[in-house]
Write a protein that holds these residues in place. Structure first.
Motif, PDB file in Angstrom:
ATOM      1  N   ASP A 153       6.432  11.383   3.051  1.00 19.43           N
ATOM      2  CA  ASP A 153       6.069  12.764   3.391  1.00 19.43           C
ATOM      3  C   ASP A 153       4.722  12.839   4.095  1.00 19.43           C
ATOM      4  OD1 ASP A 153       8.402  13.855   2.074  1.00 19.43           O
ATOM      5  OD2 ASP A 153       7.394  13.433   0.169  1.00 19.43           O
ATOM      6  N   CYS A 154       4.524  11.933   5.047  1.00 16.94           N
ATOM      7  CA  CYS A 154       3.267  11.872   5.793  1.00 16.94           C
ATOM      8  C   CYS A 154       3.445  12.368   7.227  1.00 16.94           C
ATOM      9  CB  CYS A 154       2.740  10.433   5.843  1.00 16.94           C
ATOM     10  SG  CYS A 154       2.168   9.782   4.265  1.00 16.94           S
ATOM     11  N   ASN A 155       2.347  12.818   7.820  1.00 20.47           N
ATOM     12  CA  ASN A 155       2.334  13.137   9.239  1.00 20.47           C
ATOM     13  C   ASN A 155       1.808  11.908   9.973  1.00 20.47           C
ATOM     14  OD1 ASN A 155       2.143  14.143  11.794  1.00 20.47           O
ATOM     15  ND2 ASN A 155       0.870  15.901  11.286  1.00 20.47           N
ATOM     16  N   LEU A 156       2.704  11.222  10.681  1.00 14.98           N
ATOM     17  CA  LEU A 156       2.363  10.018  11.440  1.00 14.98           C
ATOM     18  C   LEU A 156       2.553  10.249  12.935  1.00 14.98           C
ATOM     19  CD1 LEU A 156       4.037   7.525   8.984  1.00 14.98           C
ATOM     20  CD2 LEU A 156       1.680   7.286   9.758  1.00 14.98           C
ATOM     21  N   GLN A 157       2.461  11.486  13.350  1.00 17.21           N
ATOM     22  CA  GLN A 157       2.681  11.826  14.757  1.00 17.21           C
ATOM     23  C   GLN A 157       1.679  11.081  15.641  1.00 17.21           C
ATOM     24  OE1 GLN A 157       2.676  16.010  15.488  1.00 17.21           O
ATOM     25  NE2 GLN A 157       3.237  15.816  17.618  1.00 17.21           N
TER      26      GLN A 157
ATOM     27  N   ALA B 178       0.842  -1.198   0.000  1.00 16.17           N
ATOM     28  CA  ALA B 178       0.000   0.000   0.000  1.00 16.17           C
ATOM     29  C   ALA B 178       0.878   1.250   0.000  1.00 16.17           C
ATOM     30  CB  ALA B 178      -0.921   0.012   1.210  1.00 16.17           C
ATOM     31  N   SER B 179       0.337   2.348  -0.490  1.00 18.65           N
ATOM     32  CA  SER B 179       1.111   3.577  -0.615  1.00 18.65           C
ATOM     33  C   SER B 179       0.350   4.758  -0.033  1.00 18.65           C
ATOM     34  CB  SER B 179       1.434   3.838  -2.096  1.00 18.65           C
ATOM     35  OG  SER B 179       2.062   5.097  -2.267  1.00 18.65           O
ATOM     36  N   PHE B 180       1.007   5.487   0.871  1.00 19.74           N
ATOM     37  CA  PHE B 180       0.453   6.714   1.449  1.00 19.74           C
ATOM     38  C   PHE B 180       1.435   7.836   1.140  1.00 19.74           C
ATOM     39  CE2 PHE B 180      -1.194   3.233   3.957  1.00 19.74           C
ATOM     40  CZ  PHE B 180      -2.504   3.579   4.255  1.00 19.74           C
ATOM     41  N   LYS B 181       0.989   8.839   0.415  1.00 14.66           N
ATOM     42  CA  LYS B 181       1.858   9.952   0.057  1.00 14.66           C
ATOM     43  C   LYS B 181       1.211  11.281   0.461  1.00 14.66           C
ATOM     44  CE  LYS B 181       4.054   7.594  -3.856  1.00 14.66           C
ATOM     45  NZ  LYS B 181       4.266   7.579  -5.329  1.00 14.66           N
TER      46      LYS B 181
ATOM     47  N   LYS C 141      12.595 -18.864  11.471  1.00 20.41           N
ATOM     48  CA  LYS C 141      13.726 -18.056  11.900  1.00 20.41           C
ATOM     49  C   LYS C 141      14.352 -17.263  10.761  1.00 20.41           C
ATOM     50  CE  LYS C 141      15.006 -21.018  15.819  1.00 20.41           C
ATOM     51  NZ  LYS C 141      16.102 -21.805  16.457  1.00 20.41           N
ATOM     52  N   SER C 142      13.875 -17.441   9.554  1.00 21.80           N
ATOM     53  CA  SER C 142      14.448 -16.756   8.399  1.00 21.80           C
ATOM     54  C   SER C 142      13.410 -15.814   7.795  1.00 21.80           C
ATOM     55  CB  SER C 142      14.901 -17.773   7.348  1.00 21.80           C
ATOM     56  OG  SER C 142      15.407 -17.119   6.200  1.00 21.80           O
ATOM     57  N   TYR C 143      13.797 -14.541   7.644  1.00 24.49           N
ATOM     58  CA  TYR C 143      12.851 -13.549   7.151  1.00 24.49           C
ATOM     59  C   TYR C 143      13.601 -12.392   6.500  1.00 24.49           C
ATOM     60  CZ  TYR C 143      14.288 -10.964  11.319  1.00 24.49           C
ATOM     61  OH  TYR C 143      15.049 -10.315  12.282  1.00 24.49           O
ATOM     62  N   PHE C 144      12.870 -11.575   5.776  1.00 26.33           N
ATOM     63  CA  PHE C 144      13.426 -10.303   5.303  1.00 26.33           C
ATOM     64  C   PHE C 144      12.327  -9.256   5.378  1.00 26.33           C
ATOM     65  CE2 PHE C 144      11.885 -12.589   1.617  1.00 26.33           C
ATOM     66  CZ  PHE C 144      11.241 -11.639   0.842  1.00 26.33           C
ATOM     67  N   CYS C 145      12.750  -8.007   5.490  1.00 25.25           N
ATOM     68  CA  CYS C 145      11.812  -6.896   5.696  1.00 25.25           C
ATOM     69  C   CYS C 145      11.732  -6.020   4.453  1.00 25.25           C
ATOM     70  CB  CYS C 145      12.252  -6.026   6.874  1.00 25.25           C
ATOM     71  SG  CYS C 145      12.393  -6.900   8.451  1.00 25.25           S
ATOM     72  N   SER C 146      10.596  -5.365   4.303  1.00 24.12           N
ATOM     73  CA  SER C 146      10.437  -4.378   3.237  1.00 24.12           C
ATOM     74  C   SER C 146       9.474  -3.304   3.721  1.00 24.12           C
ATOM     75  CB  SER C 146       9.890  -5.030   1.962  1.00 24.12           C
ATOM     76  OG  SER C 146       9.690  -4.057   0.948  1.00 24.12           O
ATOM     77  N   GLY C 147       9.955  -2.063   3.697  1.00 22.99           N
ATOM     78  CA  GLY C 147       9.124  -0.944   4.109  1.00 22.99           C
ATOM     79  C   GLY C 147       9.793   0.357   3.720  1.00 22.99           C
ATOM     80  N   PHE C 148       8.996   1.375   3.437  1.00 24.38           N
ATOM     81  CA  PHE C 148       9.509   2.657   2.978  1.00 24.38           C
ATOM     82  C   PHE C 148       8.798   3.762   3.759  1.00 24.38           C
ATOM     83  CE2 PHE C 148       9.308  -0.524  -0.315  1.00 24.38           C
ATOM     84  CZ  PHE C 148      10.596  -0.547  -0.840  1.00 24.38           C
ATOM     85  N   ILE C 149       9.499   4.334   4.733  1.00 28.20           N
ATOM     86  CA  ILE C 149       8.950   5.426   5.526  1.00 28.20           C
ATOM     87  C   ILE C 149       9.943   6.570   5.412  1.00 28.20           C
ATOM     88  CG2 ILE C 149       8.087   6.152   7.778  1.00 28.20           C
ATOM     89  CD1 ILE C 149       7.773   3.206   8.527  1.00 28.20           C
ATOM     90  N   THR C 150       9.629   7.573   4.621  1.00 27.19           N
ATOM     91  CA  THR C 150      10.602   8.634   4.341  1.00 27.19           C
ATOM     92  C   THR C 150       9.953  10.008   4.425  1.00 27.19           C
ATOM     93  OG1 THR C 150      10.200   8.608   1.936  1.00 27.19           O
ATOM     94  CG2 THR C 150      11.849   7.076   2.778  1.00 27.19           C
ATOM     95  N   GLY C 151      10.708  10.949   4.972  1.00 27.22           N
ATOM     96  CA  GLY C 151      10.241  12.328   5.061  1.00 27.22           C
ATOM     97  C   GLY C 151       9.015  12.503   5.937  1.00 27.22           C
ATOM     98  N   CYS C 152       8.854  11.620   6.936  1.00 25.86           N
ATOM     99  CA  CYS C 152       7.644  11.631   7.759  1.00 25.86           C
ATOM    100  C   CYS C 152       7.891  12.177   9.160  1.00 25.86           C
ATOM    101  CB  CYS C 152       7.081  10.208   7.892  1.00 25.86           C
ATOM    102  SG  CYS C 152       6.442   9.509   6.361  1.00 25.86           S
TER     103      CYS C 152
END
Length: 216
Positions: free
Chosen positions: A89-93, A65-68, A109-120
């Motif tokens: 560029d979101c307000n997540l206060q 999902a994308s929140f901009k 026990k094996s995993y990888f992560c993916s997430g993009f939280i920038t300019g927030c």
């Protein structure tokens, strides 16, 4: 969906995959257990001025999902599935990501992560115990956020703002800390293996040892 207005609407359990919302307002809405995979939200408001509680995404599926440029202040993401989700560029206060998952488990026990939280703005948000390893997390304001037992190993935290008391509460080995003010970060108590910093940051890191760095 463009410039739609929703008040006290219950989207709980609905299949909203790949919907696109632009300039919409969601006040006191519930998205609990909804499927929001591949949804796009642009310039949307999820809290009304003066409210103390935002929208709830508890246990929602937010995969990719994308929140901009959205206002998600005081939103609840407890238990949500956020693998590949982006918040730009979101307000997540004051938002709550407790038990949210940005991970894809291959084995127990094996995993990888993916997430993009920038300019927030993440001030006073809750990321207690959340795994955000090797994720894009640059240019965020983290001051006052609860990062206890969170893991940001290998993540790009460059340009972030942190409170001195936050150092040591979360895992940051291998992270990119360039352009970050490191006041309060004591390398004697915080594991910094593989951490990337700028040359000018050496002075802040070595200050606890009483060392003075002179110009070349």
């Amino acid at each position: 969906m463009v410039k739609q207005y929703y008040v006290d609407h219950d989207f709980s359990g609905e299949d909203l995959q790949a919907h696109h919302f632009q300039d919409c307002q969601f006040y006191r809405c519930q998205f609990n257990h909804a499927d929001l995979s591949d949804c796009q939200f642009e310039r949307c408001q999820f809290i009304e001025s003066g409210d103390l509680i935002g929208c709830s995404f508890s246990y929602a599926t937010l995969i990719n999902a994308s929140f901009k440029q959205c206002n998600l202040s005081m939103a609840t993401f407890t238990g949500s599935r956020c693998f590949g989700a982006e918040f730009r560029d979101c307000n997540l206060q004051g938002s709550d990501f407790h038990r949210a998952s940005f991970t894809n488990y291959i084995t127990q026990k094996s995993y990888f992560c993916s997430g993009f939280i920038t300019g927030c703005n993440l001030a006073y948000s809750n990321f207690d115990g959340v795994l955000l390893e090797a994720c894009e997390l640059f240019d965020n304001r983290w001051r006052g956020a609860n990062l206890t037992a969170a893991s940001m190993k290998g993540a790009d935290l460059s340009g972030g703002e942190f409170s001195p008391e936050q150092w040591g509460s979360f895992e940051l080995r291998g992270a990119n800390l360039t352009r970050v003010e490191l006041d309060g970060l004591d390398p004697r108590t915080v594991a910094l293996e593989g951490v990337m910093i700028n040359q000018w940051q050496q002075e802040q890191l070595l200050a606890p040892f009483g060392l003075i760095i002179s110009a070349d």
